[in-house]
Design an enzyme around this catalytic site. Structure first.
Site, PDB file in Angstrom:
ATOM      1  N   THR A  17       0.791  -1.223   0.000  1.00 30.43           N
ATOM      2  CA  THR A  17       0.000   0.000   0.000  1.00 30.43           C
ATOM      3  C   THR A  17       0.825   1.276   0.000  1.00 30.43           C
ATOM      4  OG1 THR A  17      -0.076  -0.292   2.362  1.00 30.43           O
ATOM      5  CG2 THR A  17      -2.017  -0.943   1.122  1.00 30.43           C
TER       6      THR A  17
ATOM      7  N   GLY B 187      -7.223   2.290   0.877  1.00 28.02           N
ATOM      8  CA  GLY B 187      -7.237   0.834   0.889  1.00 28.02           C
ATOM      9  C   GLY B 187      -7.032   0.512   2.337  1.00 28.02           C
ATOM     10  N   CYS B 188      -6.410  -0.573   2.652  1.00 30.25           N
ATOM     11  CA  CYS B 188      -6.026  -0.753   4.032  1.00 30.25           C
ATOM     12  C   CYS B 188      -4.602  -1.195   3.991  1.00 30.25           C
ATOM     13  CB  CYS B 188      -6.908  -1.755   4.725  1.00 30.25           C
ATOM     14  SG  CYS B 188      -8.549  -1.087   4.967  1.00 30.25           S
ATOM     15  N   ILE B 189      -3.941  -1.060   5.103  1.00 32.98           N
ATOM     16  CA  ILE B 189      -2.505  -1.266   5.068  1.00 32.98           C
ATOM     17  C   ILE B 189      -2.168  -2.689   5.491  1.00 32.98           C
ATOM     18  CG2 ILE B 189      -0.322  -0.429   5.935  1.00 32.98           C
ATOM     19  CD1 ILE B 189      -1.755   2.264   6.362  1.00 32.98           C
TER      20      ILE B 189
END
Lengths: 420, 105
Positions: free
Chosen positions: A198, B103-105
Site C-alpha cells: 500500500t 485501501g487498508c494497510i
C-alpha cells in the site's frame, strides 16, 4: 474496591493485556478472559506449514496455559455486548457484567462472502493458508503440484498480515525451484491493491522482488466470484484469471457478535476505535486491541504487541478517573520472508511509511530495513520462542519500543505520531 | 498538491485529482469531475452512492471500501461497477470530493 475487567478473546492481544493487567492490579481487579476455544495458534507460523517448514502441532498451544495465575479463563461463545448495561451476554444465557471491557476477538475469515469459493473444490484445487486446517491441506496440494497456473489471490482488504500473501509467493517460488519444476509453473499474485503493497517505497521494492522471481502481478483486481469448475477468478469489472491451483486469502470481517451489539462495529464488523487511545467510540469503558479494531494500520501481531502498552495504560487511567495519555502511533513491524533463507524487514507507523534504514537502532541496526538479509530471516525464526515466553506473558522485548522511531534520516521522515 | 479550476472554483487536488479539502466541494464540481472521468451525467443512483461516501467520510474520517459500500449504501456491488466503471470506491470518492481511499494497510 475490586474492578471487573472482562477481555473477549484469548489470542495475542487478549493474553498479553490480561497478563499485564494481572501483574499491575494483583487482587485489586478481577480479570476474566472469554474465548470460544482453548486453541492458541501462533499465526505467523501458518505461512510455513504449506511448505513443510513448520508442523501444525509446533505452532499451537493451549490458551489457558498462557495466562498468569489469577486470570480467570473461560470458554464460551459471546452472543452480544449490551453497551448500555455494561454486560456481555454469552450464548448459553450467562451474563458477565464488566467495569472495563477489552475487545480482542480478532478478525474471522469469511470465504462464504465470495460467490463460488466454498464448494466441492475448496480444499482440493482451491485453498487458503490462513487457517490451521487450510494450511495443512495446502501442504499436500503444493507437494503434488508439478506444472500449471498457481494463483495467489487476496480477495479483499483488510486482511491479517498483508505481507503474508507476498511471502507465500516468494516461498512457493523457492520451493518450486528446489524441486526443479519452477519453469513449468506460472505463478501469479492477484491483488485488489494498485501495487504489491500500500505504501509507495515498500511497494516498489517488493514489486522489484516479484519481478526478479518471475512472479506475475494482476493488480486492482476486485474478485467478484470464482468459477470452480472452469477454474477461473472473475473480477467485478469482468476480467478473468485462470488457475490450476488457487491459494485464496478470503475476505475478513469481525466475529458475528459485533453485528449483534448495536453501535459497536462498522459494516464489516470491525470495532470503531480512536486510533491513538484505542478507546471504542461506542463507550468510554471499552478498549480494543489487535485485528478487531478499525484503526488504519496493519492487522498484525506486532501492531497488537505495540498497542498493548497503550491499552493497559489507558485502562489504568480510565479506572483512576484520569485523562487518557496512552498514545499509540500506528507502529507496525513486519518481517517478510523472501525465500532462500532470507527475509526483509519493514517498520512503519500512521504518519511514516516504511523506508530503508536499520532497526532497531538507526545507525547500528543490526537488522537492515527494506533489504533482504539472512539476519532478518534468523530474527523471524527467533521470534517464535519470544512470542510464547516474552510477548504473551506481557514482558517487553529488549531493544524494541512500542513507539515508532524513524529509521531513515529525519529529513526523509514525515512527523511521527502527531495527532491529525 | 496543486490547484485547479473546477466549475468556476479554485480547489486543491492531489496528483491523482482527489480534492485535498472536502469543504471546497460543491455539486457542480462533482458533475465536472464525473464528466472528466467518463460519466456524462450523474443519475439519482450515482448521487446516492456519492452522498453516502461523502457522509460516511465526514462522520467517521475514512471512506468505506467496496465491500462495505455493497453492504450499506443500498446499491449492490454489481451495480456499483456499472455506475462507476473500474473502481467504484475510488471514483465515487473523487466525485464526492473526499481524499483517495487508502485501501487498508
Amino acid at each position: 474496591m475490586s474492578q471487573r475487567i472482562v477481555i473477549l478473546g484469548g489470542g495475542t492481544g487478549g493474553t498479553l493485556v490480561a497478563n499485564r493487567l494481572q501483574r499491575q492490579y494483583g487482587d485489586q481487579a478481577s480479570i476474566t478472559v472469554i474465548d470460544r476455544d482453548d486453541v492458541h495458534v501462533y499465526q505467523p507460523g501458518l505461512l510455513f506449514v504449506p511448505f513443510g517448514l513448520a508442523e501444525p502441532q509446533e505452532i499451537v498451544r493451549p490458551r489457558h496455559a498462557q495466562f498468569r495465575s489469577g486470570v480467570d479463563f473461560r470458554i464460551g461463545e459471546v452472543d452480544r455486548v449490551d453497551i448500555a448495561h455494561d454486560t456481555v451476554h454469552l450464548a448459553d444465557g450467562v451474563e458477565v457484567p464488566y467495569d472495563v471491557l477489552v475487545i480482542a476477538t480478532g478478525a474471522v475469515l469469511q470465504p462464504e462472502e465470495t460467490d463460488g469459493l466454498i464448494g466441492p473444490e475448496w480444499g482440493r484445487s482451491m485453498h487458503t493458508f490462513y487457517s490451521l486446517q487450510g494450511a495443512s491441506d495446502l501442504r499436500g496440494a503444493m507437494a503434488g503440484f508439478e506444472a500449471g497456473r498457481l494463483v495467489v489471490n487476496v480477495i479483499d482488504m483488510p486482511i491479517k498480515c498483508p505481507v503474508a500473501p507476498l511471502e507465500f509467493c516468494f516461498l512457493a517460488d523457492w520451493q518450486l525451484r528446489q524441486r526443479g519444476v519452477r519453469d513449468d509453473v506460472e505463478l501469479t499474485f492477484v491483488t485488489p491493491l494498485d501495487g504489491a503493497f500500500t505504501t509507495p517505497v515498500a511497494s516498489s521494492r517488493l514489486a522489484g522482488l516479484l519481478r526478479e522471481k518471475n512472479i506475475n502481478v494482476e493488480s486492482e483486481f476486485a474478485t467478484g466470484r470464482v468459477d470452480a469448475s472452469a477454474r477461473r477468478l472473475h473480477s467485478w469489472d469482468e476480467r478473468e484469471v485462470p488457475f490450476d491451483l488457487l491459494v485464496a486469502i478470503p475476505a475478513h470481517g469481525g466475529p458475528s457478535y459485533i453485528a449483534r451489539s448495536p453501535g459497536l462495529g462498522d459494516a464489516l464488523g470491525f470495532v470503531a476505535a480512536d486510533r491513538h487511545t484505542l478507546q471504542a467510540r461506542a463507550a468510554q469503558n471499552i478498549f480494543v486491541i489487535g485485528d478487531a479494531s478499525d484503526v488504519p494500520t496493519s492487522k498484525a501481531g506486532s501492531v497488537t504487541h505495540f498497542e498493548g502498552d497503550t491499552v493497559v495504560e489507558n485502562i489504568r487511567q480510565f479506572l483512576a478517573g484520569d485523562e487518557l495519555t496512552g498514545f499509540y502511533d500506528g507502529h507496525a513491524n513486519c518481517f517478510v520472508e523472501t525465500g532462500f533463507h532470507r527475509a526483509l524487514l519493514i517498520d512503519f507507523a500512521y504518519e511514516a511509511e516504511p523506508l530503508p534504514g536499520r532497526f532497531p537502532e538507526r545507525h547500528l541496526g543490526p537488522l537492515p530495513l527494506l533489504a533482504e538479509s539472512r539476519l532478518n530471516h534468523l530474527a523471524k525464526l527467533a521470534f517464535q520462542p519470544l512470542y510464547w515466553h516474552v510477548l504473551l506473558p506481557g514482558h517487553d522485548i529488549p531493544g524494541v519500543s512500542s513507539q515508532f522511531h524513524p529509521a531513515a534520516e529525519p529529513r526523509a521522515q514525515q512527523t511521527s505520531g502527531a495527532p491529525r | 498538491m496543486s490547484t485547479v479550476m473546477l466549475a468556476g472554483s479554485t480547489v486543491d487536488v492531489d496528483p491523482e485529482g482527489f480534492l485535498e479539502h472536502p469543504e471546497q466541494w460543491s455539486e457542480p464540481i462533482a458533475e465536472e469531475i464525473a464528466r472528466t472521468n467518463g460519466i456524462q451525467s450523474l443519475t439519482e443512483r450515482h448521487w446516492q452512492v456519492v452522498n453516502f461516501m461523502r457522509t460516511t467520510y465526514l462522520e467517521s474520517g475514512s471512506a468505506p471500501s467496496i465491500r462495505s459500500l455493497g453492504k450499506t449504501s443500498g446499491v449492490p456491488i454489481k451495480e456499483l461497477y456499472e455506475l462507476f466503471p473500474k473502481g467504484p470506491a475510488k471514483l465515487a470518492a473523487k466525485i464526492g470530493g473526499i481524499p483517495k481511499p487508502r485501501g487498508c494497510i
